[in-house]
Design a protein around this motif. Structure first.
Motif, PDB file in Angstrom:
ATOM      1  N   UNK A  50     -27.380  30.124  -9.334  1.00  0.00           N
ATOM      2  CA  UNK A  50     -26.524  31.214  -9.809  1.00  0.00           C
ATOM      3  C   UNK A  50     -25.061  30.835  -9.624  1.00  0.00           C
ATOM      4  N   UNK A  51     -24.808  30.188  -8.509  1.00  0.00           N
ATOM      5  CA  UNK A  51     -23.461  29.752  -8.189  1.00  0.00           C
ATOM      6  C   UNK A  51     -22.984  28.746  -9.230  1.00  0.00           C
ATOM      7  N   UNK A  97     -24.032  28.120 -12.335  1.00  0.00           N
ATOM      8  CA  UNK A  97     -23.829  28.616 -13.701  1.00  0.00           C
ATOM      9  C   UNK A  97     -22.657  29.587 -13.774  1.00  0.00           C
ATOM     10  N   UNK A 116     -29.911  30.908  -5.397  1.00  0.00           N
ATOM     11  CA  UNK A 116     -28.503  31.281  -5.203  1.00  0.00           C
ATOM     12  C   UNK A 116     -27.593  30.132  -5.601  1.00  0.00           C
TER      13      UNK A 116
END
Lengths: 123, 123
Positions: free
Chosen positions: B118-119, B121, B115
């Motif tokens: 993902x945050x 990028x 997570x």
DNA sequence: CGCAAGCAATTACACGTGTAAACATAAATT
DNA sequence: AATTTATGTTTACACGTGTAATTGCTTGCG
């Protein structure tokens, strides 16, 4: 013996609401599945043999109730897949979906929330 | 047509390393699975028919190579399960495992990391 | 050259599955 | 009471799967 896919469709109806008659099950699932009466009856009989449902006489018909809990079924199926494909671990599966761009915003938000909750209940 | 579970065991060998001869495959998988030569040959033939592997003659024997990529197979299987049981979404599956206490420390750590990435990028 | 050894291809067979048709039975209707 | 109707039960059948046994084809060896 395991529950087949067609059988699981019938179970799904019963998991949503039970008890139900064969007729009700057919009505709910026949059109979408393209199944006739005999098909549903056969599936019900196989589920009876597998002790996945119980049938109770109600006049001229039977009322069918699930014996196998949805949770149990989901658990078996998911664990099977996880074991076969991801070494039995959850994170690699999520990573897989992430790599395939199959994580929606909503998924990500929910995962965040879940992790937060796990964190909170930590102590 | 889909690949069966026994066939997937053979594919697994080829995914780890290819090309391989039937003999090598048998050696790797026979003992654990309790399979004889004929069994592996049959599975290979079915996989050929399904275009999941390719066979190239090498003298008197064949060298088998996977045509179906593991990623593809994993994708199909996982998506199938997700669609059937979790409305096609990843988060509910993770929640399910969380509720069953099937998330290890390691899983949780890896999910956090994922997570975070993902945050990052994100921008 | 004829035969054994090594592989692959074909055939086999029981069991599960999807999908019903046929049959049985009991209740409702004429 | 005889017949139709509503249900459930039994039987069927083709196809996939797990698991080989059998057959067939090369090719090295005696």
């Amino acid at each position: 013996m395991a529950i087949s896919e067609a059988e699981a469709v019938v179970m799904d109806v019963l998991w949503r609401e039970a008890p139900r008659t064969a007729e009700e099950i057919l009505a709910e699932v026949g059109p979408a599945q393209g199944w006739q009466e005999g098909t549903v009856k056969s599936l019900l009989n196989r589920l009876l043999k597998k002790k996945a449902v119980h049938a109770e006489r109600d006049g001229r018909r039977y009322l069918y109730t699930p014996l196998l809990a949805r949770e149990q079924y989901v658990q078996q199926e998911s664990k099977g897949l996880l074991d076969r494909l991801f070494g039995g671990r959850v994170a690699p599966l999520v990573v897989h979906f992430s790599e395939q761009r199959k994580l929606s915003k909503k998924d990500i938000a929910e995962l965040r929330k879940l992790l937060k909750e796990l964190d909170d209940e930590q102590h």
